[in-house]
Design a protein around this motif. Structure first.
Motif, PDB file in Angstrom:
ATOM      1  N   ALA A  92       0.828  -1.204   0.000  1.00 58.82           N
ATOM      2  CA  ALA A  92       0.000   0.000   0.000  1.00 58.82           C
ATOM      3  C   ALA A  92       0.865   1.258   0.000  1.00 58.82           C
ATOM      4  O   ALA A  92       0.561   2.237  -0.689  1.00 58.82           O
ATOM      5  CB  ALA A  92      -0.928  -0.002   1.203  1.00 58.82           C
ATOM      6  N   THR A  93       1.948   1.253   0.765  1.00 64.86           N
ATOM      7  CA  THR A  93       2.831   2.415   0.823  1.00 64.86           C
ATOM      8  C   THR A  93       3.426   2.720  -0.542  1.00 64.86           C
ATOM      9  O   THR A  93       3.392   3.871  -1.010  1.00 64.86           O
ATOM     10  CB  THR A  93       3.969   2.174   1.837  1.00 64.86           C
ATOM     11  N   GLU A  94       3.944   1.703  -1.189  1.00 64.44           N
ATOM     12  CA  GLU A  94       4.545   1.908  -2.510  1.00 64.44           C
ATOM     13  C   GLU A  94       3.512   2.356  -3.532  1.00 64.44           C
ATOM     14  O   GLU A  94       3.782   3.233  -4.363  1.00 64.44           O
ATOM     15  CB  GLU A  94       5.229   0.617  -2.960  1.00 64.44           C
ATOM     16  N   ARG A  95       2.309   1.765  -3.456  1.00 61.19           N
ATOM     17  CA  ARG A  95       1.260   2.124  -4.415  1.00 61.19           C
ATOM     18  C   ARG A  95       0.814   3.569  -4.230  1.00 61.19           C
ATOM     19  O   ARG A  95       0.644   4.311  -5.210  1.00 61.19           O
ATOM     20  CB  ARG A  95       0.075   1.179  -4.267  1.00 61.19           C
ATOM     21  N   MET A  96       0.634   3.997  -2.995  1.00 65.75           N
ATOM     22  CA  MET A  96       0.170   5.361  -2.729  1.00 65.75           C
ATOM     23  C   MET A  96       1.223   6.398  -3.093  1.00 65.75           C
ATOM     24  O   MET A  96       0.900   7.473  -3.605  1.00 65.75           O
ATOM     25  CB  MET A  96      -0.239   5.482  -1.269  1.00 65.75           C
ATOM     26  N   ILE A  97       2.478   6.081  -2.839  1.00 68.23           N
ATOM     27  CA  ILE A  97       3.546   7.016  -3.218  1.00 68.23           C
ATOM     28  C   ILE A  97       3.621   7.134  -4.738  1.00 68.23           C
ATOM     29  O   ILE A  97       3.728   8.246  -5.287  1.00 68.23           O
ATOM     30  CB  ILE A  97       4.898   6.561  -2.640  1.00 68.23           C
ATOM     31  N   SER A  98       3.557   6.012  -5.427  1.00 71.99           N
ATOM     32  CA  SER A  98       3.608   6.036  -6.891  1.00 71.99           C
ATOM     33  C   SER A  98       2.444   6.828  -7.462  1.00 71.99           C
ATOM     34  O   SER A  98       2.609   7.614  -8.417  1.00 71.99           O
ATOM     35  CB  SER A  98       3.585   4.605  -7.443  1.00 71.99           C
ATOM     36  N   LEU A  99       1.268   6.658  -6.878  1.00 75.32           N
ATOM     37  CA  LEU A  99       0.086   7.385  -7.352  1.00 75.32           C
ATOM     38  C   LEU A  99       0.234   8.878  -7.104  1.00 75.32           C
ATOM     39  O   LEU A  99      -0.095   9.702  -7.974  1.00 75.32           O
ATOM     40  CB  LEU A  99      -1.156   6.857  -6.640  1.00 75.32           C
TER      41      LEU A  99
END
Length: 334
Positions: free
Chosen positions: A175-182
């Motif tokens: 979730a952390t990686e996905r939210m940062i990428s978004l």
């Protein structure tokens, strides 16, 4: 002959009266069945999760099924309905879309909205059907509201659990990686920062004081990061002893450095053991992003900075610089 005629007329009158009584009984029976049917429908509608309503633009009125009052209190007038008096502020754009499409005489328009009753919002699915009695705009709209609040909340809870590190309550790695990428994709021009925080010597703490104290160290670090960073920042636990923070719109780098330095000091004030004999330390690698890098690149740079902190004795922080890619680079600490 006269007597026979009278008898015939009397018989006809009797038959007519009987027919009238039969017709009257039939009509009363039909009326009773209709009333019972309407009562059943009314009771079903009152207890249903589906609200039926009609917007009459010609007469400027709105009518709704009886259960409207149950779910949403008193039915509003048409102007209040169109002014979104009971609509969640974040759903105004969705409501405007529904009304635009209905005004274009779309036959069926669907969406999802949050509506208010006594300052508590509930989710409803919306189905609108227009009746074009006028050539330019629909004169009437029939709508159906279906209560989907429970389903939406259960879905949101499942999604939250899938995103959460169950031990700390922070975001998990995926979730952390996905939210940062978004965030990077949606805000390419913002100045942001990525931080990787590593608990120093967690294995030694586990071996000396036990895994319960090690778990407490992880929870203490998570709690400290929650207090230290803003609610708009993303904070996640991405490994056993590794955390990540993504800070959006950071302002000046000098202010950020002061914040990171303060976090390292706050972590060093955490102590463990019966007499507080063991002090917690944390190392941080950071990189400032001006909009050019993707998540993978930022992570590699922050991890590179963290490597030099670990190599130089830990319990410190470092910001990535291009010189760190050189073989003769030496980090001297802060």
């Amino acid at each position: 002959a006269a007597v026979s005629l009278c008898l015939l007329l009397l018989a006809a009158l009797i038959r007519t009266r009987r027919a009238c009584r039969a017709e009257s009984e039939r009509m009363r029976s039909d009326k009773l069945r209709l009333e019972l049917s309407e009562e059943r429908y009314r009771l079903m509608a009152r207890n249903s999760d589906v609200i039926i309503f009609e917007l009459n633009f010609a007469d400027r009125t709105i009518e709704a099924s009886e259960n409207f009052d149950w779910f949403l209190d008193k039915c509003p007038d048409l102007d209040s309905f169109l002014n979104c008096d009971r609509l969640h502020p974040e759903d105004r754009g969705e409501f405007d879309r529904l009304m635009r499409e209905i005004e274009d005489n779309r036959s069926n328009v669907t969406g999802e909205l949050r509506l208010d009753k006594n300052n508590q919002y509930a989710w409803f699915s919306v189905l609108l059907s227009s009746f074009a009695d006028r050539p330019d705009k629909p004169a009437r709209v029939i709508g159906k509201l279906s209560n989907i609040d429970r389903e939406k909340r259960e879905k949101a809870l499942l999604e939250l659990r899938a995103m959460t590190d169950m031990m700390t309550g922070l975001f998990n790695k995926a979730a952390t990686e996905r939210m940062i990428s978004l965030s990077l994709a949606e805000n390419p021009n913002q100045t942001s920062a990525l931080l990787i925080l590593d608990i120093d010597n967690l294995k030694s703490l586990n071996d000396t004081l036990g895994h319960a104290e090690g778990d407490r160290a992880i929870l203490q670090v998570a709690a400290t990061m929650k207090k230290h960073f803003r609610t708009t920042d993303f904070i996640g636990r991405v490994g056993g002893d590794e955390f990540m923070a993504f800070l959006r719109n950071i302002g000046s780098e000098a202010k950020l450095r002061n914040s990171v330095s303060s976090l390292v000091q706050r972590l060093s004030r955490i102590r463990f053991g019966e007499a507080g004999e063991m002090q917690l330390h944390g190392s941080i690698g950071a990189v400032v992003n001006t909009g050019a890098d993707c998540f993978e690149t930022l992570y590699k740079k922050a991890d590179r900075a963290l490597y030099y902190v670990k190599r130089n004795g830990k319990n410190d922080y470092a910001f990535y610089s291009h010189e760190m890619e050189l073989g003769n680079y030496k980090f001297t600490g802060n």
